[in-house]
Design a protein around this motif. Structure first.
Motif, PDB file in Angstrom:
ATOM      1  N   ILE A   1       0.849  -1.167   0.000  1.00 29.82           N
ATOM      2  CA  ILE A   1       0.000   0.000   0.000  1.00 29.82           C
ATOM      3  C   ILE A   1       0.899   1.236   0.000  1.00 29.82           C
ATOM      4  O   ILE A   1       1.696   1.425   0.910  1.00 29.82           O
ATOM      5  N   THR A   2       0.718   2.081  -1.012  1.00 29.89           N
ATOM      6  CA  THR A   2       1.568   3.272  -1.107  1.00 29.89           C
ATOM      7  C   THR A   2       0.781   4.578  -1.185  1.00 29.89           C
ATOM      8  O   THR A   2       1.387   5.640  -1.171  1.00 29.89           O
ATOM      9  N   THR A   3      -0.549   4.492  -1.285  1.00 30.33           N
ATOM     10  CA  THR A   3      -1.346   5.717  -1.368  1.00 30.33           C
ATOM     11  C   THR A   3      -2.504   5.655  -0.371  1.00 30.33           C
ATOM     12  O   THR A   3      -2.904   4.571   0.075  1.00 30.33           O
ATOM     13  N   ILE A   4      -3.031   6.820  -0.065  1.00 24.28           N
ATOM     14  CA  ILE A   4      -4.193   6.883   0.826  1.00 24.28           C
ATOM     15  C   ILE A   4      -5.381   6.192   0.175  1.00 24.28           C
ATOM     16  O   ILE A   4      -6.134   5.470   0.831  1.00 24.28           O
ATOM     17  N   ASP A   5      -5.548   6.402  -1.142  1.00 27.82           N
ATOM     18  CA  ASP A   5      -6.638   5.733  -1.866  1.00 27.82           C
ATOM     19  C   ASP A   5      -6.593   4.219  -1.674  1.00 27.82           C
ATOM     20  O   ASP A   5      -7.628   3.588  -1.445  1.00 27.82           O
ATOM     21  N   GLN A   6      -5.404   3.653  -1.782  1.00 30.29           N
ATOM     22  CA  GLN A   6      -5.268   2.208  -1.602  1.00 30.29           C
ATOM     23  C   GLN A   6      -5.618   1.809  -0.170  1.00 30.29           C
ATOM     24  O   GLN A   6      -6.297   0.808   0.053  1.00 30.29           O
ATOM     25  N   ALA A   7      -5.168   2.590   0.801  1.00 28.82           N
ATOM     26  CA  ALA A   7      -5.459   2.283   2.205  1.00 28.82           C
ATOM     27  C   ALA A   7      -6.951   2.367   2.493  1.00 28.82           C
ATOM     28  O   ALA A   7      -7.496   1.548   3.244  1.00 28.82           O
ATOM     29  N   MET A   8      -7.636   3.340   1.885  1.00 28.53           N
ATOM     30  CA  MET A   8      -9.079   3.514   2.101  1.00 28.53           C
ATOM     31  C   MET A   8      -9.871   2.296   1.652  1.00 28.53           C
ATOM     32  O   MET A   8     -10.969   2.050   2.151  1.00 28.53           O
ATOM     33  N   ASN A   9      -9.314   1.540   0.707  1.00 30.65           N
ATOM     34  CA  ASN A   9     -10.044   0.416   0.116  1.00 30.65           C
ATOM     35  C   ASN A   9      -9.430  -0.944   0.421  1.00 30.65           C
ATOM     36  O   ASN A   9      -9.901  -1.952  -0.095  1.00 30.65           O
ATOM     37  N   ASP A  10      -8.397  -0.983   1.251  1.00 32.91           N
ATOM     38  CA  ASP A  10      -7.703  -2.236   1.538  1.00 32.91           C
ATOM     39  C   ASP A  10      -8.256  -2.886   2.809  1.00 32.91           C
ATOM     40  O   ASP A  10      -8.110  -2.343   3.910  1.00 32.91           O
ATOM     41  N   LYS A  11      -8.886  -4.033   2.658  1.00 32.11           N
ATOM     42  CA  LYS A  11      -9.504  -4.719   3.793  1.00 32.11           C
ATOM     43  C   LYS A  11      -8.489  -5.066   4.886  1.00 32.11           C
ATOM     44  O   LYS A  11      -8.788  -4.970   6.079  1.00 32.11           O
ATOM     45  N   THR A  12      -7.275  -5.429   4.503  1.00 37.72           N
ATOM     46  CA  THR A  12      -6.248  -5.777   5.491  1.00 37.72           C
ATOM     47  C   THR A  12      -5.902  -4.572   6.358  1.00 37.72           C
ATOM     48  O   THR A  12      -5.819  -4.693   7.591  1.00 37.72           O
ATOM     49  N   ILE A  13      -5.712  -3.422   5.751  1.00 38.48           N
ATOM     50  CA  ILE A  13      -5.386  -2.198   6.503  1.00 38.48           C
ATOM     51  C   ILE A  13      -6.557  -1.817   7.414  1.00 38.48           C
ATOM     52  O   ILE A  13      -6.370  -1.512   8.590  1.00 38.48           O
ATOM     53  N   ILE A  14      -7.759  -1.846   6.860  1.00 42.32           N
ATOM     54  CA  ILE A  14      -8.947  -1.490   7.640  1.00 42.32           C
ATOM     55  C   ILE A  14      -9.116  -2.451   8.820  1.00 42.32           C
ATOM     56  O   ILE A  14      -9.398  -2.026   9.943  1.00 42.32           O
ATOM     57  N   ASP A  15      -8.899  -3.744   8.596  1.00 43.19           N
ATOM     58  CA  ASP A  15      -8.986  -4.729   9.684  1.00 43.19           C
ATOM     59  C   ASP A  15      -7.907  -4.494  10.736  1.00 43.19           C
ATOM     60  O   ASP A  15      -8.162  -4.631  11.939  1.00 43.19           O
ATOM     61  N   MET A  16      -6.694  -4.142  10.308  1.00 43.62           N
ATOM     62  CA  MET A  16      -5.610  -3.857  11.259  1.00 43.62           C
ATOM     63  C   MET A  16      -5.970  -2.663  12.143  1.00 43.62           C
ATOM     64  O   MET A  16      -5.777  -2.696  13.363  1.00 43.62           O
ATOM     65  N   ILE A  17      -6.488  -1.598  11.541  1.00 43.99           N
ATOM     66  CA  ILE A  17      -6.883  -0.418  12.305  1.00 43.99           C
ATOM     67  C   ILE A  17      -8.042  -0.767  13.243  1.00 43.99           C
ATOM     68  O   ILE A  17      -8.029  -0.393  14.423  1.00 43.99           O
ATOM     69  N   THR A  18      -9.026  -1.495  12.731  1.00 42.25           N
ATOM     70  CA  THR A  18     -10.173  -1.901  13.541  1.00 42.25           C
ATOM     71  C   THR A  18      -9.721  -2.712  14.751  1.00 42.25           C
ATOM     72  O   THR A  18     -10.169  -2.468  15.882  1.00 42.25           O
ATOM     73  N   ASN A  19      -8.831  -3.673  14.544  1.00 39.04           N
ATOM     74  CA  ASN A  19      -8.335  -4.495  15.657  1.00 39.04           C
ATOM     75  C   ASN A  19      -7.531  -3.671  16.653  1.00 39.04           C
ATOM     76  O   ASN A  19      -7.642  -3.887  17.871  1.00 39.04           O
ATOM     77  N   ALA A  20      -6.734  -2.729  16.174  1.00 39.93           N
ATOM     78  CA  ALA A  20      -5.966  -1.856  17.074  1.00 39.93           C
ATOM     79  C   ALA A  20      -6.912  -1.002  17.918  1.00 39.93           C
ATOM     80  O   ALA A  20      -6.688  -0.808  19.122  1.00 39.93           O
ATOM     81  N   ILE A  21      -7.976  -0.508  17.311  1.00 38.81           N
ATOM     82  CA  ILE A  21      -8.966   0.280  18.048  1.00 38.81           C
ATOM     83  C   ILE A  21      -9.651  -0.589  19.099  1.00 38.81           C
ATOM     84  O   ILE A  21      -9.805  -0.172  20.254  1.00 38.81           O
ATOM     85  N   LYS A  22     -10.054  -1.802  18.721  1.00 36.01           N
ATOM     86  CA  LYS A  22     -10.713  -2.695  19.685  1.00 36.01           C
ATOM     87  C   LYS A  22      -9.793  -3.019  20.854  1.00 36.01           C
ATOM     88  O   LYS A  22     -10.234  -3.018  22.014  1.00 36.01           O
ATOM     89  N   ASP A  23      -8.511  -3.298  20.577  1.00 32.91           N
ATOM     90  CA  ASP A  23      -7.552  -3.591  21.645  1.00 32.91           C
ATOM     91  C   ASP A  23      -7.373  -2.381  22.562  1.00 32.91           C
ATOM     92  O   ASP A  23      -7.319  -2.516  23.788  1.00 32.91           O
ATOM     93  N   THR A  24      -7.281  -1.201  21.969  1.00 28.72           N
ATOM     94  CA  THR A  24      -7.118   0.019  22.760  1.00 28.72           C
ATOM     95  C   THR A  24      -8.356   0.286  23.597  1.00 28.72           C
ATOM     96  O   THR A  24      -8.248   0.681  24.769  1.00 28.72           O
TER      97      THR A  24
END
Length: 92
Positions: free
Chosen positions: A1-24
């Motif tokens: 992932i090299t762009t914000i557009d890619q991050a906005m649509n990447d399930k792996t990135i979104i899942d990583m952020i979601t899991n980090a939020i849940k852990d926090t």
């Protein structure tokens, strides 16, 4: 992932952020009450900057400017169903 557009649509990135939020959110030191927990999030299509008016010259966020610029997304975040954690931002 090299762009914000890619991050906005990447399930792996979104899942990583979601899991980090849940852990926090589970950490009582970070979130002593439900009011302190992150309920939903979005990845904005671009960074805040001085040039676009969202930051002051000393890089402080202009909250009223950001709220006005992203009002539609903020409304969608508050209106989203309880189980939705990631709210996709539309690119303008």
């Amino acid at each position: 992932i090299t762009t914000i557009d890619q991050a906005m649509n990447d399930k792996t990135i979104i899942d990583m952020i979601t899991n980090a939020i849940k852990d926090t959110n589970k950490n009582g030191d970070c979130c002593p009450s439900n009011a302190a927990k992150i309920q939903r999030f979005s990845i904005l299509p671009r960074d805040f900057s001085v040039e676009t008016g969202e930051l002051t010259p000393t890089l402080k966020l202009k909250r009223s400017v950001v709220a006005k610029m992203h009002m539609e997304l903020i409304d969608r975040i508050y209106a989203a169903p309880r189980g939705d954690v990631y709210i996709h931002a539309t690119k303008k």
